[in-house]
Motif scaffolding. Structure first.
Motif, PDB file in Angstrom:
ATOM      1  N   MET A 183       0.850  -1.171   0.000  1.00  0.00           N
ATOM      2  CA  MET A 183       0.000   0.000   0.000  1.00  0.00           C
ATOM      3  C   MET A 183       0.901   1.241   0.000  1.00  0.00           C
ATOM      4  N   SER A 184       0.723   2.098  -0.979  1.00  0.00           N
ATOM      5  CA  SER A 184       1.583   3.280  -1.065  1.00  0.00           C
ATOM      6  C   SER A 184       0.909   4.500  -0.438  1.00  0.00           C
ATOM      7  N   ARG A 185       1.717   5.457  -0.114  1.00  0.00           N
ATOM      8  CA  ARG A 185       1.265   6.703   0.502  1.00  0.00           C
ATOM      9  C   ARG A 185       1.612   7.864  -0.417  1.00  0.00           C
ATOM     10  N   THR A 186       0.959   8.990  -0.206  1.00  0.00           N
ATOM     11  CA  THR A 186       1.354  10.220  -0.885  1.00  0.00           C
ATOM     12  C   THR A 186       1.954  11.152   0.155  1.00  0.00           C
ATOM     13  N   VAL A 187       2.959  11.896  -0.269  1.00  0.00           N
ATOM     14  CA  VAL A 187       3.596  12.883   0.592  1.00  0.00           C
ATOM     15  C   VAL A 187       3.713  14.172  -0.200  1.00  0.00           C
ATOM     16  N   THR A 188       3.118  15.228   0.329  1.00  0.00           N
ATOM     17  CA  THR A 188       3.174  16.541  -0.303  1.00  0.00           C
ATOM     18  C   THR A 188       4.097  17.439   0.516  1.00  0.00           C
ATOM     19  N   PRO A 189       5.155  17.960  -0.097  1.00  0.00           N
ATOM     20  CA  PRO A 189       6.037  18.857   0.656  1.00  0.00           C
ATOM     21  C   PRO A 189       5.399  20.230   0.842  1.00  0.00           C
ATOM     22  N   THR A 190       5.494  20.758   2.043  1.00  0.00           N
ATOM     23  CA  THR A 190       4.992  22.105   2.319  1.00  0.00           C
ATOM     24  C   THR A 190       6.076  23.124   1.932  1.00  0.00           C
ATOM     25  N   PRO A 191       5.709  24.401   1.782  1.00  0.00           N
ATOM     26  CA  PRO A 191       6.728  25.425   1.510  1.00  0.00           C
ATOM     27  C   PRO A 191       7.830  25.450   2.573  1.00  0.00           C
ATOM     28  N   ALA A 192       7.477  25.228   3.839  1.00  0.00           N
ATOM     29  CA  ALA A 192       8.481  25.216   4.913  1.00  0.00           C
ATOM     30  C   ALA A 192       9.460  24.051   4.726  1.00  0.00           C
ATOM     31  N   PHE A 193       8.950  22.897   4.309  1.00  0.00           N
ATOM     32  CA  PHE A 193       9.817  21.747   4.061  1.00  0.00           C
ATOM     33  C   PHE A 193      10.763  22.041   2.904  1.00  0.00           C
ATOM     34  N   ILE A 194      10.236  22.616   1.840  1.00  0.00           N
ATOM     35  CA  ILE A 194      11.068  22.923   0.667  1.00  0.00           C
ATOM     36  C   ILE A 194      12.177  23.898   1.052  1.00  0.00           C
ATOM     37  N   LYS A 195      11.830  24.913   1.830  1.00  0.00           N
ATOM     38  CA  LYS A 195      12.827  25.892   2.271  1.00  0.00           C
ATOM     39  C   LYS A 195      13.899  25.220   3.131  1.00  0.00           C
ATOM     40  N   ALA A 196      13.475  24.393   4.091  1.00  0.00           N
ATOM     41  CA  ALA A 196      14.422  23.703   4.961  1.00  0.00           C
ATOM     42  C   ALA A 196      15.304  22.753   4.161  1.00  0.00           C
ATOM     43  N   SER A 197      14.715  22.071   3.188  1.00  0.00           N
ATOM     44  CA  SER A 197      15.467  21.135   2.362  1.00  0.00           C
ATOM     45  C   SER A 197      16.550  21.855   1.553  1.00  0.00           C
ATOM     46  N   LYS A 198      16.207  23.015   1.019  1.00  0.00           N
ATOM     47  CA  LYS A 198      17.170  23.769   0.215  1.00  0.00           C
ATOM     48  C   LYS A 198      18.351  24.265   1.042  1.00  0.00           C
ATOM     49  N   SER A 199      18.186  24.334   2.354  1.00  0.00           N
ATOM     50  CA  SER A 199      19.286  24.788   3.202  1.00  0.00           C
ATOM     51  C   SER A 199      20.270  23.653   3.515  1.00  0.00           C
ATOM     52  N   LEU A 200      19.911  22.423   3.162  1.00  0.00           N
ATOM     53  CA  LEU A 200      20.791  21.277   3.398  1.00  0.00           C
ATOM     54  C   LEU A 200      21.807  21.145   2.265  1.00  0.00           C
ATOM     55  N   PRO A 201      22.960  20.560   2.548  1.00  0.00           N
ATOM     56  CA  PRO A 201      23.919  20.273   1.472  1.00  0.00           C
ATOM     57  C   PRO A 201      23.295  19.297   0.468  1.00  0.00           C
ATOM     58  N   PRO A 202      23.766  19.313  -0.768  1.00  0.00           N
ATOM     59  CA  PRO A 202      23.158  18.468  -1.816  1.00  0.00           C
ATOM     60  C   PRO A 202      23.033  16.983  -1.468  1.00  0.00           C
ATOM     61  N   HIS A 203      24.044  16.393  -0.844  1.00  0.00           N
ATOM     62  CA  HIS A 203      23.953  14.958  -0.541  1.00  0.00           C
ATOM     63  C   HIS A 203      22.873  14.670   0.500  1.00  0.00           C
ATOM     64  N   ARG A 204      22.622  15.615   1.405  1.00  0.00           N
ATOM     65  CA  ARG A 204      21.564  15.421   2.395  1.00  0.00           C
ATOM     66  C   ARG A 204      20.190  15.713   1.795  1.00  0.00           C
ATOM     67  N   GLN A 205      20.101  16.635   0.844  1.00  0.00           N
ATOM     68  CA  GLN A 205      18.850  16.856   0.118  1.00  0.00           C
ATOM     69  C   GLN A 205      18.456  15.571  -0.605  1.00  0.00           C
ATOM     70  N   LYS A 206      19.438  14.946  -1.239  1.00  0.00           N
ATOM     71  CA  LYS A 206      19.197  13.704  -1.981  1.00  0.00           C
ATOM     72  C   LYS A 206      18.741  12.590  -1.035  1.00  0.00           C
ATOM     73  N   ALA A 207      19.362  12.510   0.139  1.00  0.00           N
ATOM     74  CA  ALA A 207      18.979  11.486   1.119  1.00  0.00           C
ATOM     75  C   ALA A 207      17.539  11.705   1.588  1.00  0.00           C
ATOM     76  N   ALA A 208      17.148  12.960   1.802  1.00  0.00           N
ATOM     77  CA  ALA A 208      15.781  13.267   2.242  1.00  0.00           C
ATOM     78  C   ALA A 208      14.777  12.897   1.148  1.00  0.00           C
ATOM     79  N   ALA A 209      15.089  13.252  -0.091  1.00  0.00           N
ATOM     80  CA  ALA A 209      14.194  12.921  -1.207  1.00  0.00           C
ATOM     81  C   ALA A 209      14.067  11.405  -1.357  1.00  0.00           C
ATOM     82  N   TRP A 210      15.172  10.701  -1.211  1.00  0.00           N
ATOM     83  CA  TRP A 210      15.165   9.242  -1.319  1.00  0.00           C
ATOM     84  C   TRP A 210      14.329   8.629  -0.191  1.00  0.00           C
ATOM     85  N   ALA A 211      14.456   9.160   1.018  1.00  0.00           N
ATOM     86  CA  ALA A 211      13.678   8.647   2.151  1.00  0.00           C
ATOM     87  C   ALA A 211      12.184   8.842   1.923  1.00  0.00           C
TER      88      ALA A 211
END
Length: 92
Positions: free
Chosen positions: A1-29
């Motif tokens: 059973m799959s789920r949907t996840v919608t990123p909020t503007p706050a999540f997008i902003k926080a994600s952009k502040s991470l280094p690229p390899h950690r952004q990739k890890a978050a997206a993969w998770a």
């Protein structure tokens, strides 16, 4: 059973502040969570003291906060280093 996840503007902003390899890890998770939310590597659990909020571990020392909208839908609301996330969310 799959789920949907919608990123909020706050999540997008926080994600952009991470280094690229950690952004990739978050997206993969989030991708793994949508396919199989009970994967042991994600350590999906409720966020203590915040009803309707959950947390997953993308690796790299970060945490992702999710808000449950219903059984199949979540919002990604925050991401960042373990200590910063817990400090911020324990103040709410």
């Amino acid at each position: 059973m799959s789920r949907t996840v919608t990123p909020t503007p706050a999540f997008i902003k926080a994600s952009k502040s991470l280094p690229p390899h950690r952004q990739k890890a978050a997206a993969w998770a989030l991708s793994k969570f949508m396919r199989d939310p009970i994967l042991p590597s994600l350590d999906f659990r409720s966020l203590a003291g915040a009803s309707g909020y959950h947390i997953i571990d993308p690796g790299s020392g970060d945490r992702i906060i999710l808000r449950r909208l219903d059984d199949e839908a979540f919002e990604a609301v925050d991401v960042g280093p373990h200590d910063n996330i817990y400090r911020a969310w324990n103040r709410r």
